[in-house]
Design a protein around this motif. Structure first.
Motif: not given
Length: 689
Positions: A266-295
């Motif tokens: 959502s940088y410009f206008g109303d935004g655009e689909p960014a599903q690929k970015r969302k997945v890799v952003a989620n993956r990087a968060w999971f790799e670098f931010i420890p959190a108790l999720l599945s457990q």
């Protein structure tokens, strides 16, 4: 991602297979989400030189946990593999620990140990009544400033008595900023992040978004997001904080994209689909931010929805924003479901911590290109327009207006057939209500990355101006007023008391009560909120001051000048009303100020300190909660090992209120120089200087 459950009292590991100097730990170590008998540990390892990594690029590590800093009383020793696939990050879920106990931990690979031990602690047993003390932080742009506030927090904690030390740190989001080189013109870069490995094309100012610094770029690949986490975690002050305290983290927008909603950029206008970015952003968060999720354990019989990262193959594809509750088409659903982080943590009998995700499931913003064109000329989005659009097909008791008008313009109602807006999404909202209803703790803390406090400008009080009251920002809960009212009414009607929202995102300190309906004739306040300022990102007042330089009328509401310089009159305007903000430029009369003061300018907002940086300390005890907002001022220079000096502390107290009662906020009481327009004698109402 390697995850291992460590077994206590394993035999000592034999001699290391690689000589010292082969490995190092450039991002430090961390712990997270403490349980009475367990905690999640984290590090990242890099190999130095040749012959020390396995053929497939993986590396073997060991983690030790001890009850002493010298590791003479080791209680856990566990092997774990750092894989190339996870960028050599590791998460180790250490179980079998004693409750309410401080532990020290260290990682080592070959002959190399992490450069310092980490310190963590477990939670008290359920039912144990003891005081809990924690800090809340948010918004730590690497390029915008230094992390001297974190060093101050660490140093003060080391000097504190054991029963006054911090139990954990609550991070409310914007751990990274997904962009580089975009600090607004007029504010210098404090430091530079190295170029992104891939990155978007450099931005060029276009007249409508000229606050972008020329050449700014955004992360677009997994390598980009990993690069940013590694850059941020290279900071010694951030490393020191993560090494001393267990962290409990949620995310806000910049872990993915500015003003994020679902999987849309959502940088410009109303935004655009960014599903690929969302997945890799989620993956990087999971790799670098420890959190108790599945457990994560069940909460009073309620299933834990959180789960670890699950890779998803997606394509960027638009969704039908009027389908169902806006949420799920195929690609969008797959991207969002790659990682679920909303969850609950318990701290003895004193605290239930409800961690929410306010970005992944929200409906599209009501302020889009079409509605912005409608209200062109309005200083900020009018409350009336936002509320009608947010209500969708439920507006006007199920008879939404066919058109939306502002001034002499009118458009067909773009949300007439849409469901009401949602900030949480249906499943998370149902879970939130179930958890709040099932909670038996003394206090319920809502980790609310986006502020729920009312922040308005009461333009309707200006004679003959023809303006309407407006929201100061709609990217937070003010863009979803219907659901916020629904949740607060639920707390009130279900007689769920002692609810405190902790928020960030807006780069300011604030405190106030949350009204069930801010526009009702009689206000009721089922909860309170404390908003914490940014660790390093530019302050709210900086943005307001910069944005009003060419508008004399509005600048008077934003600033006031005297022989001591320019002061943030914005605080006064938000709390006391637009007329009060204008008046102080011409008169210091208390009598006149009281005549024009509007106690409902921003309903429930009792205090705001919009200039500076820092963190908030929260102490919960039986029948009483305290919040201390610690402002360290400007952070454009490195404060060094001493940490940033404290400009002021503002202290608030809240007495426990029975279910169905009403939250009452007391304060502020100040140490140091109060923000304009408060004075050192202020207790509750702002006093003009």
């Amino acid at each position: 991602m390697a995850t291992a459950a460590a077994v206590p009292f394993l035999p000592r590991i034999g001699a290391a297979h690689a000589a010292p100097g082969a490995f190092h730990f450039p991002q430090g170590l961390a712990s997270a989400d403490p349980q009475p008998d367990a905690v999640m540990l984290w590090t990242r390892v890099e190999a130095i030189g040749n012959g020390v990594a396995l053929p497939n690029g993986d590396a073997d590590l060991y983690v030790q946990v001890a009850t002493d800093m010298n590791f003479e009383k080791v209680v856990v020793e566990q092997s774990v593999r750092a894989s190339k696939a996870s960028d050599h990050t590791v998460r180790v879920f250490v179980q079998g620990l004693k409750p309410d106990t401080i532990y020290y931990y260290s990682f080592y690979a070959g002959g190399d140990r992490s450069p310092y031990p980490g310190r963590t602690r477990t939670a008290p047993l359920p039912g144990e009544k003891r005081k809990v003390r924690f800090a809340s932080i948010s918004c730590q742009s690497y390029e915008a400033g230094y992390y001297g506030a974190l060093r101050r927090m660490v140093n003060d904690d080391i000097a504190a008595a054991p029963d006054e030390q911090i139990d954990f740190v609550l991070h409310l989001g914007d751990f990274i900023y997904e962009r580089t080189g975009d600090v607004p013109e007029g504010r210098p870069l404090a430091r530079l992040a190295a170029p992104l490995p891939d990155g978007s094309e450099p931005w060029e100012p276009d007249g409508t978004r000229d606050w972008w610094r020329k050449g700014g770029r955004a992360a677009v690949t997994l390598a980009d997001y990993r690069h940013l986490y590694k850059t941020y975690l290279s900071d010694p002050d951030l490393q020191a904080a993560r090494a001393r305290f267990p962290f409990v983290c949620t995310w806000d927008d910049h872990e993915f994209t500015n003003n994020a909603w679902q999987s849309y950029g959502s940088y410009f206008g109303d935004g655009e689909p960014a599903q690929k970015r969302k997945v890799v952003a989620n993956r990087a968060w999971f790799e670098f931010i420890p959190a108790l999720l599945s457990q994560a354990p069940r909460f009073n019989g309620i299933a834990a929805p959180a789960h670890d990262f699950r890779n998803a193959q997606v394509e960027d594809a638009p969704m039908d924003v009027h389908d169902g509750d806006f949420l799920f088409d195929g690609q969008n659903a797959k991207a969002l479901s790659s990682l679920t982080i909303y969850r609950t943590l318990r701290w003895g009998a004193m605290l239930d911590l409800v961690v929410t995700d306010l970005r992944s499931y929200r409906s599209p913003p009501v302020m889009n290109e079409e509605t912005k064109a409608l209200i062109e000329g309005a200083p900020i989005p009018p409350v009336r327009v936002v509320k009608v659009l947010d209500a969708g097909r439920t507006a006007n008791d199920g008879n939404p207006p066919a058109t939306i008008a502002y001034g002499d313009r009118e458009i067909p109602n773009p949300r007439a057939d849409a469901p009401p807006g949602t900030h949480m999404g249906g499943p998370q909202k149902a879970w939130f209500k179930d958890v709040m209803k099932a909670s038996k703790a003394e206090w319920r803390i809502w980790t609310n990355s986006c502020p729920a406090l009312q922040m308005r400008l009461d333009f309707s009080k200006i004679p003959f101006a023809g303006l309407e009251d407006g929201y100061v920002g709609t990217d937070a809960w003010q863009g979803y007023p219907g659901e916020l009212s629904e949740l607060l009414t639920f707390l009130r009607d279900e007689r769920i008391g002692n609810v405190i929202s902790l928020s960030g995102d807006y780069h300011a300190f604030a405190a106030g009560r949350l009204p069930a309906d801010p526009d009702a004739e009689t206000l009721t306040f089922p909860a309170v909120e404390f908003m914490t300022a940014a660790i390093s990102s530019g302050s709210m007042f900086e943005g307001v001051e910069r944005g009003t330089r060419d508008n004399g009328f509005f600048r008077r509401a934003a600033t006031v000048e005297d022989e001591n310089g320019v002061h943030p009159n914005w605080n006064n305007t938000l709390v006391n009303g637009f007329r009060a903000g204008i008046l102080v430029n011409y008169s210091s009369s208390d009598y006149l100020l009281n005549l024009v003061r509007n106690e409902r300018a921003s309903p429930g907002l009792d205090y705001i300190d919009s200039e500076g940086h820092g963190y908030t300390l929260v102490t919960l005890d039986e029948g009483r909660a305290e919040a201390v907002q610690v402002n360290v001022g400007e952070v454009l220079t490195d404060a060094g090992p001493e940490g940033a000096p404290v400009l002021r502390r503002a202290r608030f107290t809240v007495k426990g209120w029975a279910g169905g009662g009403e939250a009452v906020l007391e304060g502020p009481e100040f140490e140091g120089v109060p923000p304009y327009p408060w004075t050192a004698e202020a207790k509750s109402d702002p006093q003009p200087v």
